[in-house]
Structures are given as C-alpha cells and as structure tokens.
Design an enzyme around this catalytic site. Structure first.
Site, PDB file in Angstrom:
ATOM      1  N   ARG A   1      -6.722  12.987   1.062  1.00  0.00           N
ATOM      2  CA  ARG A   1      -5.549  13.500   1.931  1.00  0.00           C
ATOM      3  C   ARG A   1      -4.155  12.768   1.315  1.00  0.00           C
ATOM      4  O   ARG A   1      -3.315  13.238   1.816  1.00  0.00           O
ATOM      5  CB  ARG A   1      -5.971  13.001   3.315  1.00  0.00           C
ATOM      6  CG  ARG A   1      -5.922  11.465   3.613  1.00  0.00           C
ATOM      7  CD  ARG A   1      -6.206  11.430   5.281  1.00  0.00           C
ATOM      8  NE  ARG A   1      -7.415  11.701   5.535  1.00  0.00           N
ATOM      9  CZ  ARG A   1      -8.048  11.346   6.642  1.00  0.00           C
ATOM     10  NH1 ARG A   1      -7.311  10.411   7.286  1.00  0.00           N
ATOM     11  NH2 ARG A   1      -9.256  11.557   6.942  1.00  0.00           N
TER      12      ARG A   1
ATOM     13  N   ARG B   1      -9.280   8.355  -0.966  1.00  0.00           N
ATOM     14  CA  ARG B   1     -10.163   8.663  -0.019  1.00  0.00           C
ATOM     15  C   ARG B   1     -11.090   9.745  -0.443  1.00  0.00           C
ATOM     16  O   ARG B   1     -10.514  10.769  -1.445  1.00  0.00           O
ATOM     17  CB  ARG B   1      -9.151   9.100   1.406  1.00  0.00           C
ATOM     18  CG  ARG B   1      -8.719   7.889   1.978  1.00  0.00           C
ATOM     19  CD  ARG B   1      -8.035   8.540   3.303  1.00  0.00           C
ATOM     20  NE  ARG B   1      -9.291   8.479   4.471  1.00  0.00           N
ATOM     21  CZ  ARG B   1      -9.482   7.756   5.506  1.00  0.00           C
ATOM     22  NH1 ARG B   1      -8.640   6.732   5.488  1.00  0.00           N
ATOM     23  NH2 ARG B   1     -10.323   7.764   6.213  1.00  0.00           N
TER      24      ARG B   1
ATOM     25  N   GLU C   1      -8.718   0.755  -3.044  1.00  0.00           N
ATOM     26  CA  GLU C   1      -9.511   0.641  -1.749  1.00  0.00           C
ATOM     27  C   GLU C   1     -10.507   2.003  -2.056  1.00  0.00           C
ATOM     28  O   GLU C   1      -9.984   3.096  -2.223  1.00  0.00           O
ATOM     29  CB  GLU C   1      -8.632   0.883  -0.568  1.00  0.00           C
ATOM     30  CG  GLU C   1      -7.772  -0.360  -0.071  1.00  0.00           C
ATOM     31  CD  GLU C   1      -6.812  -0.232   1.053  1.00  0.00           C
ATOM     32  OE1 GLU C   1      -6.217  -1.070   1.474  1.00  0.00           O
ATOM     33  OE2 GLU C   1      -6.956   0.876   1.750  1.00  0.00           O
TER      34      GLU C   1
ATOM     35  N   GLU D   1     -11.173  -9.079   3.169  1.00  0.00           N
ATOM     36  CA  GLU D   1     -10.038  -8.828   3.820  1.00  0.00           C
ATOM     37  C   GLU D   1     -10.219  -8.619   5.250  1.00  0.00           C
ATOM     38  O   GLU D   1     -11.125  -7.757   5.608  1.00  0.00           O
ATOM     39  CB  GLU D   1      -9.292  -7.665   3.170  1.00  0.00           C
ATOM     40  CG  GLU D   1      -7.976  -7.149   3.996  1.00  0.00           C
ATOM     41  CD  GLU D   1      -7.103  -6.138   3.091  1.00  0.00           C
ATOM     42  OE1 GLU D   1      -7.674  -5.963   1.896  1.00  0.00           O
ATOM     43  OE2 GLU D   1      -6.485  -5.166   3.800  1.00  0.00           O
TER      44      GLU D   1
ATOM     45  N   HIS E   1      -5.533   3.627  -1.691  1.00  0.00           N
ATOM     46  CA  HIS E   1      -6.814   4.120  -1.152  1.00  0.00           C
ATOM     47  C   HIS E   1      -7.280   5.575  -1.579  1.00  0.00           C
ATOM     48  O   HIS E   1      -6.286   6.460  -1.117  1.00  0.00           O
ATOM     49  CB  HIS E   1      -6.713   4.014   0.627  1.00  0.00           C
ATOM     50  CG  HIS E   1      -8.010   4.242   1.143  1.00  0.00           C
ATOM     51  ND1 HIS E   1      -8.423   4.120   2.401  1.00  0.00           N
ATOM     52  CD2 HIS E   1      -9.164   4.558   0.638  1.00  0.00           C
ATOM     53  CE1 HIS E   1      -9.424   4.406   2.744  1.00  0.00           C
ATOM     54  NE2 HIS E   1     -10.093   4.889   1.778  1.00  0.00           N
TER      55      HIS E   1
ATOM     56  N   HIS F   1      -3.795  -4.177   7.749  1.00  0.00           N
ATOM     57  CA  HIS F   1      -3.905  -3.177   8.629  1.00  0.00           C
ATOM     58  C   HIS F   1      -2.995  -3.245   9.609  1.00  0.00           C
ATOM     59  O   HIS F   1      -3.064  -3.899  10.544  1.00  0.00           O
ATOM     60  CB  HIS F   1      -5.218  -2.685   8.953  1.00  0.00           C
ATOM     61  CG  HIS F   1      -5.562  -1.428   9.068  1.00  0.00           C
ATOM     62  ND1 HIS F   1      -5.021  -0.463  10.538  1.00  0.00           N
ATOM     63  CD2 HIS F   1      -6.010  -0.273   8.464  1.00  0.00           C
ATOM     64  CE1 HIS F   1      -5.346   0.529  10.495  1.00  0.00           C
ATOM     65  NE2 HIS F   1      -5.838   0.946   9.305  1.00  0.00           N
TER      66      HIS F   1
ATOM     67  N   HIS G   1       0.975   6.139   1.927  1.00  0.00           N
ATOM     68  CA  HIS G   1       1.821   7.275   2.778  1.00  0.00           C
ATOM     69  C   HIS G   1       2.852   7.629   2.075  1.00  0.00           C
ATOM     70  O   HIS G   1       3.640   8.615   2.551  1.00  0.00           O
ATOM     71  CB  HIS G   1       1.989   6.417   3.970  1.00  0.00           C
ATOM     72  CG  HIS G   1       0.678   6.292   4.666  1.00  0.00           C
ATOM     73  ND1 HIS G   1      -0.268   7.321   5.015  1.00  0.00           N
ATOM     74  CD2 HIS G   1      -0.177   5.365   5.119  1.00  0.00           C
ATOM     75  CE1 HIS G   1      -1.384   6.963   5.648  1.00  0.00           C
ATOM     76  NE2 HIS G   1      -1.181   5.686   5.823  1.00  0.00           N
TER      77      HIS G   1
ATOM     78  N   THR H   1      -8.406   3.941   8.438  1.00  0.00           N
ATOM     79  CA  THR H   1      -9.688   2.908   8.537  1.00  0.00           C
ATOM     80  C   THR H   1      -9.674   2.373   9.660  1.00  0.00           C
ATOM     81  O   THR H   1      -9.227   1.398  10.130  1.00  0.00           O
ATOM     82  CB  THR H   1      -9.583   1.881   7.421  1.00  0.00           C
ATOM     83  OG1 THR H   1      -9.046   2.819   6.114  1.00  0.00           O
ATOM     84  CG2 THR H   1     -10.950   1.386   7.334  1.00  0.00           C
TER      85      THR H   1
ATOM     86  N   ASN I   1       0.837  -1.198  -0.040  1.00  0.00           N
ATOM     87  CA  ASN I   1      -0.060   0.129  -0.254  1.00  0.00           C
ATOM     88  C   ASN I   1       0.965   1.380   0.137  1.00  0.00           C
ATOM     89  O   ASN I   1       1.861   1.356   1.098  1.00  0.00           O
ATOM     90  CB  ASN I   1      -0.835  -0.194   1.382  1.00  0.00           C
ATOM     91  CG  ASN I   1      -1.848   1.134   1.352  1.00  0.00           C
ATOM     92  OD1 ASN I   1      -1.454   2.241   1.177  1.00  0.00           O
ATOM     93  ND2 ASN I   1      -3.163   0.921   1.668  1.00  0.00           N
TER      94      ASN I   1
HETATM   95  N1  PXP Z   1      -6.011  -3.086   3.936  1.00  0.00           N
HETATM   96  C1  PXP Z   1      -7.017  -1.939   4.082  1.00  0.00           C
HETATM   97  C2  PXP Z   1      -8.281  -2.130   3.679  1.00  0.00           C
HETATM   98  C3  PXP Z   1      -6.694  -0.667   4.585  1.00  0.00           C
HETATM   99  O1  PXP Z   1      -7.593   0.218   4.561  1.00  0.00           O
HETATM  100  C4  PXP Z   1      -5.413  -0.471   5.024  1.00  0.00           C
HETATM  101  C5  PXP Z   1      -5.057   0.904   5.093  1.00  0.00           C
HETATM  102  O2  PXP Z   1      -5.308   1.891   4.352  1.00  0.00           O
HETATM  103  C6  PXP Z   1      -4.196  -1.400   4.740  1.00  0.00           C
HETATM  104  C7  PXP Z   1      -4.809  -2.662   4.550  1.00  0.00           C
HETATM  105  C8  PXP Z   1      -2.872  -1.157   5.118  1.00  0.00           C
HETATM  106  O3  PXP Z   1      -2.589  -0.763   6.579  1.00  0.00           O
HETATM  107  P1  PXP Z   1      -1.423  -0.410   6.742  1.00  0.00           P
HETATM  108  O4  PXP Z   1      -0.972   0.945   6.140  1.00  0.00           O
HETATM  109  O5  PXP Z   1      -1.608  -0.059   8.322  1.00  0.00           O
HETATM  110  O6  PXP Z   1      -0.323  -1.285   6.780  1.00  0.00           O
END
Ligand code: PXP
Length: 241
Positions: free
Chosen positions: A51, A47, A72, A153, A45, A192, A12, A103, A9
């Site tokens: 952001r 959003r 996402e 998930e 994601h 997550h 960030h 989330t 992901n």
């Molecule tokens: N899976 C989903 C559905 C999420 O919303 C997120 C966070 O955006 C993640 C995985 C990844 O989480 P993390 O960034 O904490 O590894």
C-alpha cells in the site's frame, strides 16, 4: 550517555505518491533529505499489500543509501525471500493484518516462537540485524532473548495514544521493558506514533538506542518542511538525552 539514533520511516511519502500513481513524491529523495537533516538510518515497511513502499523502492534504497536501511516486514515466506535477496542492514519483523490501518500491536513472540525461529536464523545468516517489534512486555522480551535476536523495538503506540492517568501507566511499561530488555543484553529500540510531544520521555530512557519515527514527520512536513521537522525531532531527542 550514548547517542540516540534516529531512523526516519519514509512509508508515508510513498502513501502520498501512491495516491496519484505517479513517481512524485519520491521516497528515495525523501530518504536523502532525511539523512541530510540528521537521520542516522532509514526505515521502510514493505507491506504484503504494497500500500505504500514498493519492491522498486526497496531495491533503490538498498543500492543508493549510504546509511543503514531497516526493512520492516511481516514474517512471511515472500518477505523473507526479498530480505534474503537484499540483505538490508536490519530487518524488523512486525505483525501485519491486511485490514489494519497501521501496525496495531506488537508481535506475539512467545506464541509464534517456533514459526519465527527459522526467520531469525536465516536472516542472521545473511548478516541482517534482526529486530522484533513487540509490546512492552516482559514475557515477549524473554521469548526474544530465547530466539537470540540482537534487537527488540518497543511499540510506543499505546503510550502515544494514552490520555490522563493511563499515559503514565503506559510509559511505566515502556520504561520497565527497556530496562529488562537491556538487562537481557538486547539492544532496545522504540517507535510508533511518536511526535514532538511524546518523543522526549522515551528519548530520555538510557537503555533506548534508536527511535523509528515516520507518520508524524511526514505530516509535520506539510507545515514546516520535512527537513525542519526532522531537525526539530533530532533536537528534542538530543535535548532529552
Ligand atoms: N516502528 C515500527 C516497527 C513500525 O511498524 C512503525 C510504523 O510503520 C514505526 C516504527 C513508525 O511509526 P510512525 O509512523 O507512527 O512514526
């Protein structure tokens, strides 16, 4: 055992870019690096408040990536029309409240059943694999099965945040949900909050086919580089398997 896929992901990377408003660091460049380091797919994601990931990022990822993109999104009309236009490999529907930092919990599939139904139908019609981000809970899995989604998930946030005896309890919920979902014929993913410390136990669950990991990898990149952080995560996943 089947190989566990890693979806990196890149949200960030965009968070850091947006802190200054310019183009650097480019999340698409990070996506290519992630693939080079062993990611099987890229997760982003979009959003509602934009952001981190932007519409232009999604557009660039759709056109330039040669691995699956997992988009996402919240179940809103705006997001649905973006997804239908881009037809990403996968769409994971997540709950989204503007004020939250991330989330916080899973989607209430059971409670939102009727409103989610047309989203699932329309996304499936354009060929996207639909996934629902849920808490590790049997009722949610049964509702997901009724909605005929191919993927769920499991939210691993509560497990990753738990301490002491609660950690084993939270892990048992994930373990049980993975087995129930798999038994229902749903492909099980998880994610997550996963880190080098927490990934092993989840990766060892045979029913889990994919992990989506972002924040920890981008943070760890400060110390060891993005590529090394991903390689180490990949290694820990393979070792646990
Ligand atoms: N899976 C989903 C559905 C999420 O919303 C997120 C966070 O955006 C993640 C995985 C990844 O989480 P993390 O960034 O904490 O590894």
């Amino acid at each position: 055992m089947n190989k566990l896929r890693l979806g990196v992901n890149i949200d960030h990377v965009a968070t850091i870019r947006n802190a200054r408003g310019g183009p650097h660091p480019d999340p698409v460049r990070a996506a290519f690096l992630a693939v080079q380091a062993g990611a099987d797919g890229i997760t982003a994601h979009l959003r509602e408040d934009r952001r981190h990931i932007s519409d232009a990022d999604i557009e660039a990822l759709v056109h330039r990536l040669n691995v699956p993109l997992n988009l996402e999104m919240a179940a809103t009309e705006e997001m649905l029309s973006i997804a239908l236009a881009h037809k990403p490999h996968a769409v994971c529907m997540v709950p989204e409240k503007r004020e939250e930092i991330t989330t916080e919990g899973g989607l209430d599939v059971a409670g939102l059943f009727d409103s989610l139904k047309p989203y699932v139908t329309r996304l499936k019609a354009v060929g996207s694999r639909v996934s629902l981000f849920i808490d590790p809970d049997e009722d949610q899995l049964r509702a997901a099965k009724e909605l005929a989604v191919p993927v769920c998930e499991l939210h691993t946030g509560a497990y990753c945040d738990a301490e002491g005896a609660d950690r084993a309890l939270q892990f048992a919920r994930i373990e049980r949900a993975a087995a129930i979902g798999h038994g229902l014929g749903i492909e099980m993913h998880a994610g997550h909050g996963l880190s080098f410390e927490t990934v092993g136990d989840v990766a060892a669950l045979p029913e889990i086919a994919e992990l989506n990991i972002g924040h920890f990898l981008v943070g760890e990149a400060i110390f060891v580089g993005f590529e090394s952080a991903i390689r180490e995560m990949r290694h820990l996943m393979d070792e646990a398997r």
